[in-house]
Design an enzyme around this catalytic site. Structure first.
Site, PDB file in Angstrom:
ATOM      1  N   ALA A 137      33.014  43.401  54.123  1.00 34.78           N
ATOM      2  CA  ALA A 137      34.428  43.945  54.284  1.00 34.78           C
ATOM      3  C   ALA A 137      35.148  42.578  53.962  1.00 34.78           C
ATOM      4  O   ALA A 137      35.504  41.582  54.392  1.00 34.78           O
ATOM      5  CB  ALA A 137      34.498  44.013  55.783  1.00 34.78           C
ATOM      6  N   PRO A 141      44.469  46.769  54.789  1.00 40.18           N
ATOM      7  CA  PRO A 141      45.390  47.559  54.629  1.00 40.18           C
ATOM      8  C   PRO A 141      46.588  47.203  53.444  1.00 40.18           C
ATOM      9  O   PRO A 141      47.178  47.807  52.805  1.00 40.18           O
ATOM     10  CB  PRO A 141      45.913  47.855  56.002  1.00 40.18           C
ATOM     11  CG  PRO A 141      44.926  47.878  56.939  1.00 40.18           C
ATOM     12  CD  PRO A 141      43.967  46.489  56.321  1.00 40.18           C
ATOM     13  N   ASP A 262      30.039  38.668  40.897  1.00 36.07           N
ATOM     14  CA  ASP A 262      29.349  38.371  39.476  1.00 36.07           C
ATOM     15  C   ASP A 262      27.689  39.055  39.853  1.00 36.07           C
ATOM     16  O   ASP A 262      27.265  39.450  38.992  1.00 36.07           O
ATOM     17  CB  ASP A 262      28.663  37.007  39.286  1.00 36.07           C
ATOM     18  CG  ASP A 262      30.305  36.111  38.870  1.00 36.07           C
ATOM     19  OD1 ASP A 262      31.335  36.893  38.732  1.00 36.07           O
ATOM     20  OD2 ASP A 262      30.409  35.000  39.045  1.00 36.07           O
ATOM     21  N   LEU A 363      30.538  72.461  29.074  1.00 34.58           N
ATOM     22  CA  LEU A 363      29.795  73.810  29.800  1.00 34.58           C
ATOM     23  C   LEU A 363      30.843  74.353  30.074  1.00 34.58           C
ATOM     24  O   LEU A 363      30.383  75.779  30.735  1.00 34.58           O
ATOM     25  CB  LEU A 363      28.766  73.061  30.877  1.00 34.58           C
ATOM     26  CG  LEU A 363      27.557  73.015  30.378  1.00 34.58           C
ATOM     27  CD1 LEU A 363      27.131  71.602  29.280  1.00 34.58           C
ATOM     28  CD2 LEU A 363      26.491  72.767  31.788  1.00 34.58           C
ATOM     29  N   GLY A 364      32.227  74.262  30.187  1.00 37.18           N
ATOM     30  CA  GLY A 364      33.097  75.221  30.594  1.00 37.18           C
ATOM     31  C   GLY A 364      33.168  75.631  31.865  1.00 37.18           C
ATOM     32  O   GLY A 364      32.832  74.742  32.890  1.00 37.18           O
ATOM     33  N   GLU A 388      34.854  47.170  43.654  1.00 37.45           N
ATOM     34  CA  GLU A 388      34.073  45.844  42.995  1.00 37.45           C
ATOM     35  C   GLU A 388      35.082  45.365  41.837  1.00 37.45           C
ATOM     36  O   GLU A 388      34.737  44.941  40.746  1.00 37.45           O
ATOM     37  CB  GLU A 388      32.734  46.220  42.588  1.00 37.45           C
ATOM     38  CG  GLU A 388      31.707  46.420  43.705  1.00 37.45           C
ATOM     39  CD  GLU A 388      31.549  45.241  44.558  1.00 37.45           C
ATOM     40  OE1 GLU A 388      31.214  44.161  44.271  1.00 37.45           O
ATOM     41  OE2 GLU A 388      31.826  45.472  45.660  1.00 37.45           O
ATOM     42  N   GLY A 389      36.231  45.527  41.907  1.00 37.60           N
ATOM     43  CA  GLY A 389      37.333  45.407  41.001  1.00 37.60           C
ATOM     44  C   GLY A 389      37.545  46.571  40.231  1.00 37.60           C
ATOM     45  O   GLY A 389      36.495  47.154  39.454  1.00 37.60           O
ATOM     46  N   THR A 390      38.942  46.973  39.932  1.00 41.85           N
ATOM     47  CA  THR A 390      39.331  48.169  39.416  1.00 41.85           C
ATOM     48  C   THR A 390      39.233  48.140  37.625  1.00 41.85           C
ATOM     49  O   THR A 390      39.148  46.742  37.316  1.00 41.85           O
ATOM     50  CB  THR A 390      40.658  48.707  39.450  1.00 41.85           C
ATOM     51  OG1 THR A 390      41.429  47.516  39.228  1.00 41.85           O
ATOM     52  CG2 THR A 390      40.916  49.024  41.118  1.00 41.85           C
TER      53      THR A 390
HETATM   54  C1  LIG Z   1      34.712  54.639  48.113  1.00 44.14           C
HETATM   55  C2  LIG Z   1      35.074  53.145  48.225  1.00 44.14           C
HETATM   56  C3  LIG Z   1      34.154  52.152  48.858  1.00 44.14           C
HETATM   57  C4  LIG Z   1      34.717  50.827  48.875  1.00 44.14           C
HETATM   58  N1  LIG Z   1      33.882  49.840  49.419  1.00 44.14           N
HETATM   59  C5  LIG Z   1      34.318  48.640  49.581  1.00 44.14           C
HETATM   60  C6  LIG Z   1      33.690  47.793  50.225  1.00 44.14           C
HETATM   61  O1  LIG Z   1      32.375  47.962  50.488  1.00 44.14           O
HETATM   62  N2  LIG Z   1      34.078  46.638  50.655  1.00 44.14           N
HETATM   63  C7  LIG Z   1      35.522  46.084  50.426  1.00 44.14           C
HETATM   64  O2  LIG Z   1      35.695  45.242  50.865  1.00 44.14           O
HETATM   65  N3  LIG Z   1      36.232  47.103  49.769  1.00 44.14           N
HETATM   66  C8  LIG Z   1      35.657  48.320  49.432  1.00 44.14           C
HETATM   67  N4  LIG Z   1      36.396  49.130  48.647  1.00 44.14           N
HETATM   68  C9  LIG Z   1      37.734  48.759  48.248  1.00 44.14           C
HETATM   69  C10 LIG Z   1      38.088  48.683  47.130  1.00 44.14           C
HETATM   70  O3  LIG Z   1      37.300  47.547  46.286  1.00 44.14           O
HETATM   71  C11 LIG Z   1      39.343  48.611  46.461  1.00 44.14           C
HETATM   72  O4  LIG Z   1      39.978  49.740  46.706  1.00 44.14           O
HETATM   73  C12 LIG Z   1      39.575  48.186  45.267  1.00 44.14           C
HETATM   74  O5  LIG Z   1      39.603  46.759  45.041  1.00 44.14           O
HETATM   75  C13 LIG Z   1      41.095  48.438  44.777  1.00 44.14           C
HETATM   76  O6  LIG Z   1      42.190  47.883  45.647  1.00 44.14           O
HETATM   77  P1  LIG Z   1      43.248  48.741  46.260  1.00 44.14           P
HETATM   78  O7  LIG Z   1      42.793  50.061  46.496  1.00 44.14           O
HETATM   79  O8  LIG Z   1      44.084  48.090  47.171  1.00 44.14           O
HETATM   80  O9  LIG Z   1      44.026  49.247  44.927  1.00 44.14           O
HETATM   81  P2  LIG Z   1      45.301  48.158  44.594  1.00 44.14           P
HETATM   82  O10 LIG Z   1      45.125  46.858  44.440  1.00 44.14           O
HETATM   83  O11 LIG Z   1      46.515  48.599  45.455  1.00 44.14           O
HETATM   84  O12 LIG Z   1      45.664  48.819  43.051  1.00 44.14           O
HETATM   85  C14 LIG Z   1      46.158  50.026  42.650  1.00 44.14           C
HETATM   86  C15 LIG Z   1      46.368  50.248  41.529  1.00 44.14           C
HETATM   87  O13 LIG Z   1      47.092  49.127  40.876  1.00 44.14           O
HETATM   88  C16 LIG Z   1      46.347  48.295  39.658  1.00 44.14           C
HETATM   89  N5  LIG Z   1      46.586  46.841  39.881  1.00 44.14           N
HETATM   90  C17 LIG Z   1      46.471  45.926  40.825  1.00 44.14           C
HETATM   91  N6  LIG Z   1      46.908  44.925  40.378  1.00 44.14           N
HETATM   92  C18 LIG Z   1      47.043  44.959  39.107  1.00 44.14           C
HETATM   93  C19 LIG Z   1      47.335  44.138  38.168  1.00 44.14           C
HETATM   94  N7  LIG Z   1      47.467  42.676  38.402  1.00 44.14           N
HETATM   95  N8  LIG Z   1      47.476  44.331  36.901  1.00 44.14           N
HETATM   96  C20 LIG Z   1      47.338  45.718  36.485  1.00 44.14           C
HETATM   97  N9  LIG Z   1      47.229  46.688  37.394  1.00 44.14           N
HETATM   98  C21 LIG Z   1      46.911  46.280  38.746  1.00 44.14           C
HETATM   99  C22 LIG Z   1      44.846  48.637  40.189  1.00 44.14           C
HETATM  100  O14 LIG Z   1      43.962  48.623  38.979  1.00 44.14           O
HETATM  101  C23 LIG Z   1      44.812  50.158  40.594  1.00 44.14           C
HETATM  102  O15 LIG Z   1      44.650  51.107  39.475  1.00 44.14           O
HETATM  103  C24 LIG Z   1      36.074  50.439  48.614  1.00 44.14           C
HETATM  104  C25 LIG Z   1      36.962  51.567  48.085  1.00 44.14           C
HETATM  105  C26 LIG Z   1      36.367  52.909  48.171  1.00 44.14           C
HETATM  106  C27 LIG Z   1      37.487  53.729  47.284  1.00 44.14           C
END
Ligand SMILES: Cc1cc2nc3c(=O)[nH]c(=O)nc-3n(C[C@H](O)[C@H](O)[C@H](O)COP(=O)(O)OP(=O)(O)OC[C@H]3O[C@@H](n4cnc5c(N)ncnc54)[C@H](O)[C@@H]3O)c2cc1C
Length: 411
Positions: A137, A141, A262, A363-364, A388-390
């Protein structure tokens, strides 16, 4: 030299994983997707029993293991094997893969940040007794991407750490915290004024008073996996549950967060490969049934649009696969792989969303219907581009590493 030639015994192991996918995951895939919070306990039990055979699979680079100079050194392949088996199992069902009892992300954090004694103490439970889960974790929020913004605190009080804060979107959070004898690795700051250096990982045992699961999410995809909100309120844990050292050093705990990523980013990339390959295989079989041949070796100008689309899907998947294998191989050989782990994760996340969407399109109406699993795979795909990082965060990391910028200079 990178050598991806796999020994016959590894190929046999992969065949076994494929059988698990086909015979144990696919038959319950739709049911688990439609009933998000129902637990497939029979599946858990079977996977737990089977995991004894695979208990040598290691996540991360265990630097505590020194090579024995008297023995010829076999290539270290634990991480490569992990990504291969992950692809195979996610070909079956990515949500079920994530819900399988094992040490999960919590185990990856212990491997990355724990001492040899802690690895033994916290991880040995996953080889014995009843099914157990581990979770990690970080997210709160107030942040997700910027994992240095942790506000959960760990305060020393005599022989305890007292943890306070709220964690959200914790994969396998409910199973780890309340429904098994597992644990949650909670990242908290021991010194807010120290910034990133003060962030440390703590092992919070299941059912520790003060740790409560307050919500389990309803999600778009990977619905067989539980994703929980966990509140820590005056949650007391023993002093030796801090992973690694309690000392606040300059690079300190945040380095461990990065080391964990990593190790886990190539695994998420492999999850994407599994889902993408499932869609690709389905489309290939469908086209075959329709007598649509894919004419390899033909000039692109003479190909049909469907053939071009299909080949492009294959190319994207294979490019992502090679990056993933490279990132895992680097981990196995003790090379720093932050750049490659992010490249694999970014590429695979993008590839799987494009491949599954194109598969539905090809596949429509059938692709869009719930009669088959393509629409589910399209929903399962997107998470690989988020957790794990967007996509954007991994692209920033890649740019930083290539251009040699610090996180302050490029964010
Ligand atoms: C199904 C699910 C399972 C998960 N499991 C875990 C878990 O096991 N443990 C855990 O700790 N977390 C977990 N997460 C959380 C997940 O790692 C975060 O949702 C994710 O890191 C993105 O953070 P955020 O949701 O706060 O988005 P934000 O950081 O608010 O980002 C929102 C958008 O803004 C973009 N953005 C943010 N900063 C920048 C920047 N500097 N430049 C350009 N774009 C940016 C992001 O790419 C994204 O598109 C989980 C999430 C989901 C949905």
């Amino acid at each position: 030299m990178i050598d991806f030639e796999l020994e016959p015994q590894v190929l046999n192991q992969l065949k076994m994983y494929h059988m698990v996918s086909e015979q144990m995951m696919r038959p319950i895939s739709r049911e688990c997707d439609e009933h998000e919070h129902q637990k497939p306990t029979q599946f858990y039990e079977s996977m737990w029993s089977a995991s004894a055979a695979a208990s040598n699979i290691q996540i991360g680079d265990d630097k505590s293991k020194k090579p024995d100079p008297s023995k010829p050194s076999a290539p270290r392949r634990a991480n490569l094997l992990t990504v291969l088996s992950t692809e195979e199992l996610c070909w079956g069902d990515a949500g079920l893969y994530l819900s399988t009892p094992n040490s999960g992300l919590g185990g990856a954090a212990v491997m990355a940040a724990g001492t040899p004694e802690q690895k033994e103490r916290f991880l040995k439970r996953f080889k014995e007794g009843k099914p157990k889960w581990g979770a990690m974790a970080i997210t709160e929020p107030g942040f997700g991407s910027d994992s240095s913004a942790v506000t959960t605190t760990a305060t020393r009080d005599g022989d305890n750490w007292v943890i306070d804060g709220t964690k959200i979107f914790v994969t396998a959070g409910q199973m780890s915290a309340e429904k098994s004898e597992g644990f949650v690795v909670v990242w908290a700051t021991v010194d807010k004024s120290a910034g990133r250096a003060g962030i440390k990982p703590f092992v919070v045992e299941h059912n520790t008073p003060g740790m409560t699961v307050t919500r389990v999410e309803n999600k778009l995809g990977i619905r067989a996996s539980d994703t929980a909100m966990i509140v820590l309120d005056n949650c007391r844990i023993p002093l030796d549950h801090i992973l690694g050292s309690a000392e606040v050093r300059k690079e300190g705990g945040f380095k461990d967060v990065m080391a964990t990523f990593d190790a886990t980013r190539p695994i998420v990339a492999a999850m994407a490969l599994g889902v993408g390959r499932a869609a690709l295989d389905f489309v290939r079989d469908f086209l075959k049934q329709q007598n649509v041949a894919i004419r390899y070796g033909m000039s692109p100008r003479r190909l049909s649009a469907v053939e071009r689309d299909f080949m492009e899907m294959e190319v994207q998947l294979q490019a992502a696969r090679l990056l993933t294998w490279r990132a895992a191989w680097m981990l196995d050989t003790g090379k720093r792989n932050s750049l490659e782990a992010s490249m694999a994760k970014a590429k695979a996340g993008l590839a799987v969303t494009a491949i599954t969407q194109k598969a539905v399109e090809l596949l429509g109406p059938l692709g869009y219907s719930r009669k088959i699993l393509l629409e589910k795979w399209m929903r399962d795909a997107k998470i690989n581009d988020i957790f794990e990082g967007t996509q954007q965060i991994n692209m920033i990391i890649i740019a930083r590493r290539i251009l040699n910028y610090s996180s302050k200079e490029l964010n």
